[in-house]
Motif scaffolding. Structure first.
Motif, PDB file in Angstrom:
ATOM      1  N   ASP A   1      34.602 -12.593  14.976  1.00 53.20           N
ATOM      2  CA  ASP A   1      35.237 -13.171  16.165  1.00 53.20           C
ATOM      3  C   ASP A   1      35.843 -14.517  15.793  1.00 53.20           C
ATOM      4  OD1 ASP A   1      36.049 -13.383  18.779  1.00 53.20           O
ATOM      5  OD2 ASP A   1      34.133 -14.152  19.522  1.00 53.20           O
TER       6      ASP A   1
ATOM      7  N   PHE B   1      44.982 -12.352  14.214  1.00 53.39           N
ATOM      8  CA  PHE B   1      44.557 -11.755  15.476  1.00 53.39           C
ATOM      9  C   PHE B   1      44.759 -10.245  15.478  1.00 53.39           C
ATOM     10  CE2 PHE B   1      45.870 -10.143  19.659  1.00 53.39           C
ATOM     11  CZ  PHE B   1      44.709 -10.371  20.389  1.00 53.39           C
TER      12      PHE B   1
ATOM     13  N   THR C   1      40.967 -14.390  18.788  1.00 55.66           N
ATOM     14  CA  THR C   1      40.336 -13.383  19.652  1.00 55.66           C
ATOM     15  C   THR C   1      39.520 -14.055  20.756  1.00 55.66           C
ATOM     16  OG1 THR C   1      38.493 -13.238  18.064  1.00 55.66           O
ATOM     17  CG2 THR C   1      40.264 -11.613  17.863  1.00 55.66           C
TER      18      THR C   1
ATOM     19  N   ARG D   1      40.182 -13.519  24.670  1.00 56.47           N
ATOM     20  CA  ARG D   1      39.121 -13.014  25.541  1.00 56.47           C
ATOM     21  C   ARG D   1      38.901 -13.928  26.749  1.00 56.47           C
ATOM     22  NH1 ARG D   1      36.008 -12.387  21.813  1.00 56.47           N
ATOM     23  NH2 ARG D   1      34.618 -14.183  21.982  1.00 56.47           N
TER      24      ARG D   1
ATOM     25  N   ILE E   1      41.442  -7.840  15.800  1.00 54.28           N
ATOM     26  CA  ILE E   1      41.223  -7.140  17.063  1.00 54.28           C
ATOM     27  C   ILE E   1      41.144  -5.630  16.853  1.00 54.28           C
ATOM     28  CG2 ILE E   1      43.605  -6.720  17.782  1.00 54.28           C
ATOM     29  CD1 ILE E   1      40.858  -8.202  20.023  1.00 54.28           C
TER      30      ILE E   1
END
Length: 299
Positions: free
Chosen positions: A249, A233, A253, A257, A237
């Motif tokens: 993605d 992560f 993440t 989100r 990110i």
């Protein structure tokens, strides 16, 4: 038996004090949060009690095209890291072990350990500057050989490789420590006997060092598979941008989100629980497979 174990604990009380901070960390950040996993089966309410909805969020999760897209990205990136990053610390430890000049060896170890202590924010800044299409070092070299500049950070074909090589640069030195420790445990008499039989350094590495390291390698590999769904992560990110979000993605993440930014806490918990369940299955499955094939596993 219990009194005997308590006696041993009293005898080694200093060691238990040393390990206590690590146990406290895992208890606070990995065990206590498991209680909150029940939110995956509830509808979250800011005011009032949560409502039990069973498998509702999992049905929504598995019906979402976005979920399968991030799952695909997670599997691809994690597989690339397992294939290309995992062997590097092993190779590096073997090479460091062959260095006989101790001052130079310590210098090399210090250099390769250093990136581990940098945050991904700093590392991302270094790599973004290095790969800049305008004045980055990589493109300066490409231009020197009359090759066109390439914007690695916005290229969907290249960004996953940037993640792999930046992870390799950051973790290879630090991860090699556990393999160097395994090498240090090998009896010197084995090498002396091999040298008397005329074995070269490469043969000693192949027939003594690697077999003696095999148990450590298998254990670390199994544990790494347990984190297979954690594709990084902090790294992703910091390297992610709108141009490449479709290929980098990942589940972490995605959970961040929809959970933190969009406030869909129950749905994000369901996605996170799915990821954790896959990790548990991979650990147990790999352990029993390794036990059957090699007789060695995590326990």
């Amino acid at each position: 038996m219990i009194k005997q174990k308590l006696g041993l604990m009293r005898k080694d009380w200093v060691l238990y004090i040393m390990i206590f901070p690590a146990l406290l960390y895992f208890a606070v950040f990995h065990i206590v949060p498991l209680i909150g996993m029940k939110l995956a089966f509830q509808d979250y309410r800011i005011i009032g009690d949560n409502v039990w909805v069973g498998m509702k969020h999992f049905h929504v999760l598995f019906d979402s095209p976005a979920f399968f897209s991030v799952l695909k990205n997670t599997i691809i990136i994690s597989t690339m890291k397992i294939i290309f990053v995992f062997p590097i610390p092993i190779i590096l430890s073997l090479l460091i072990n062959e260095v006989r000049n101790m001052p130079y060896r310590k210098y090399v170890q210090s250099i390769v350990y250093l990136p581990h202590f940098l945050s991904w924010v700093v590392i991302a800044g270094v790599w973004i500057s290095l790969l800049s299409p305008v004045d980055g070092g990589v493109n300066v070299i490409r231009n020197f050989f009359q090759m066109p500049s390439l914007d690695y950070m916005t290229s969907k074909d290249q960004i996953r490789w940037v993640l792999v090589f930046s992870e390799m640069w950051r973790s290879a030195g630090w991860d090699s420590i556990i393999y160097l420790a395994a090498i240090m445990k090998i009896s010197p008499s084995l090498y002396e006997a091999a040298r008397m039989d005329g074995a070269s350094s490469l043969q000693q590495m192949r027939y003594i060092t690697l077999p003696e390291m095999s148990n450590t390698i298998i254990t670390v590999f199994i544990l790494n598979l347990g984190f297979f769904m954690n594709a990084g992560f902090d790294q992703v990110i910091n390297f992610m941008n709108d141009s490449v979000i479709s290929v980098v993605d990942i589940l972490d993440t995605y959970v961040y989100r929809i959970g933190i930014l969009n406030g869909q806490y129950a749905y994000a918990t369901a996605a996170s629980l799915f990821k954790g369940a896959i990790g548990v299955v991979l650990i147990f499955g790999t352990h029993f497979l390794a036990k059957r094939l090699t007789g060695k596993g995590v326990w």
